[in-house]
Design a protein around this motif. Structure first.
Motif, PDB file in Angstrom:
ATOM      1  N   SER A 109       0.819  -1.218   0.000  1.00  0.00           N
ATOM      2  CA  SER A 109       0.000   0.000   0.000  1.00  0.00           C
ATOM      3  C   SER A 109       0.852   1.268   0.000  1.00  0.00           C
ATOM      4  N   ASN A 110       2.119   1.147   0.367  1.00  0.00           N
ATOM      5  CA  ASN A 110       3.017   2.308   0.378  1.00  0.00           C
ATOM      6  C   ASN A 110       3.957   2.352  -0.817  1.00  0.00           C
ATOM      7  N   LEU A 111       3.804   1.412  -1.734  1.00  0.00           N
ATOM      8  CA  LEU A 111       4.609   1.396  -2.954  1.00  0.00           C
ATOM      9  C   LEU A 111       4.187   2.566  -3.829  1.00  0.00           C
ATOM     10  N   PHE A 112       5.144   3.414  -4.215  1.00  0.00           N
ATOM     11  CA  PHE A 112       4.783   4.545  -5.063  1.00  0.00           C
ATOM     12  C   PHE A 112       5.352   4.448  -6.465  1.00  0.00           C
ATOM     13  N   ARG A 113       6.324   3.566  -6.683  1.00  0.00           N
ATOM     14  CA  ARG A 113       6.873   3.422  -8.032  1.00  0.00           C
ATOM     15  C   ARG A 113       7.721   2.157  -8.113  1.00  0.00           C
ATOM     16  N   THR A 114       7.674   1.494  -9.269  1.00  0.00           N
ATOM     17  CA  THR A 114       8.526   0.345  -9.518  1.00  0.00           C
ATOM     18  C   THR A 114       8.714   0.156 -11.010  1.00  0.00           C
ATOM     19  N   ASN A 115       9.829  -0.440 -11.368  1.00  0.00           N
ATOM     20  CA  ASN A 115      10.030  -0.844 -12.764  1.00  0.00           C
ATOM     21  C   ASN A 115      10.207  -2.357 -12.859  1.00  0.00           C
ATOM     22  N   LEU A 116       9.846  -3.066 -11.800  1.00  0.00           N
ATOM     23  CA  LEU A 116       9.931  -4.523 -11.769  1.00  0.00           C
ATOM     24  C   LEU A 116       8.547  -5.093 -12.070  1.00  0.00           C
ATOM     25  N   GLU A 117       8.395  -5.662 -13.247  1.00  0.00           N
ATOM     26  CA  GLU A 117       7.088  -6.115 -13.711  1.00  0.00           C
ATOM     27  C   GLU A 117       6.456  -7.142 -12.779  1.00  0.00           C
ATOM     28  N   GLU A 118       7.257  -8.070 -12.250  1.00  0.00           N
ATOM     29  CA  GLU A 118       6.708  -9.104 -11.366  1.00  0.00           C
ATOM     30  C   GLU A 118       6.066  -8.485 -10.128  1.00  0.00           C
ATOM     31  N   LEU A 119       6.721  -7.488  -9.559  1.00  0.00           N
ATOM     32  CA  LEU A 119       6.170  -6.818  -8.386  1.00  0.00           C
ATOM     33  C   LEU A 119       4.902  -6.051  -8.743  1.00  0.00           C
ATOM     34  N   ALA A 120       4.924  -5.341  -9.861  1.00  0.00           N
ATOM     35  CA  ALA A 120       3.737  -4.593 -10.297  1.00  0.00           C
ATOM     36  C   ALA A 120       2.549  -5.526 -10.502  1.00  0.00           C
ATOM     37  N   THR A 121       2.802  -6.685 -11.088  1.00  0.00           N
ATOM     38  CA  THR A 121       1.733  -7.664 -11.302  1.00  0.00           C
ATOM     39  C   THR A 121       1.217  -8.187  -9.964  1.00  0.00           C
TER      40      THR A 121
END
Length: 184
Positions: free
Chosen positions: A95-107
Motif C-alpha cells: 500500500s506504500n509502494l509509489f513506483r517500480t520498474n519490476l514487472e513481477e512486483l507490479a503484477t
C-alpha cells in the motif's frame, strides 16, 4: 504608527521562538522516521539471516543478497530494477509502494500500466545531478547481483517537496536489484 511598529517588533521578537518550535517539530519527525526505519531493519535482518547492515552517511543499507564484481564508484553508472516505498510505519507494504520498474512486483500488487517501457531496467549516472541524496549514498559501492534495501528519513529524500504521490517530508525505502555497474 507606533502600534504598527510595536506589532512589527513583537513579530520579529517571536521569530526565534517560532524557529525553535519548528526545529523541535522537525527533530521529532526525524526521530519517529528513524524509529520506523530501525523496526524495518530488524524485520529484514530476522527474515534474511544472511543480511548485512551498513550505515553510509546517516542512511541505512541492508544487503539481502550479495553480488560480485566491480563496486559502483561515486561517478559510475548503475543499472537496476527498483521499488520505492513511503515509510509510514515500522513495515514496508504494497500500500506504500509509489513506483517500480519490476514487472513481477507490479503484477503481484495489481498495478496496471499501458506504458510498454514502464518495466525496463533503469540506468543511473551517478555523476549527474537529480538523484536524491539517500539513494546516492545507498548505491555507492553496490555490485552487480546485489539485492539491497536503502532506507532514509525525509532529510535525504524529497524533503519538504511533494513529488507525485509522495507527500512532503516522507521517509523512503528503495528495494534495489543491481544488474550492472560501469565505472568507465
Amino acid at each position: 504608527m507606533k502600534k504598527t511598529v510595536r506589532t512589527l517588533l513583537c513579530a520579529i521578537a517571536a521569530l526565534p521562538l517560532l524557529a525553535a518550535s519548528c526545529s523541535k517539530d522537525t527533530d521529532a519527525m526525524y526521530s519517529k522516521q528513524e524509529k520506523y526505519i530501525e523496526e524495518i531493519v530488524g524485520t529484514l535482518v530476522s527474515t534474511y539471516p544472511e543480511a548485512t547492515v551498513d550505515y553510509p552517511g546517516e542512511i541505512v543499507r541492508v544487503t539481502l543478497a550479495s553480488g560480485d564484481g566491480e563496486a559502483l564508484a561515486k561517478d559510475g553508472k548503475v543499472t537496476l530494477y527498483y521499488a520505492g516505498y513511503r515509510i509510514t510505519s515500522g513495515s514496508i507494504s504494497a500500500s506504500n509502494l509509489f513506483r517500480t520498474n519490476l514487472e513481477e512486483l507490479a503484477t503481484e500488487v495489481k498495478w496496471a500500466t499501458t506504458d510498454p517501457d514502464a518495466f525496463n531496467e533503469l540506468t543511473i549516472d551517478m555523476a549527474e545531478d537529480g538523484l536524491i541524496e539517500g539513494l546516492r549514498k545507498g548505491l555507492e559501492g553496490a555490485r552487480p547481483g546485489d539485492q539491497l534495501v536503502v532506507l532514509f528519513n525525509s532529510k535525504f529524500g524529497f524533503g519538504r517537496k511533494a513529488v507525485g504521490t509522495v507527500p512532503a517530508n516522507s521517509a523512503l525505502a528503495y528495494q534495489l536489484w543491481i544488474t550492472g555497474v560501469d565505472n568507465r
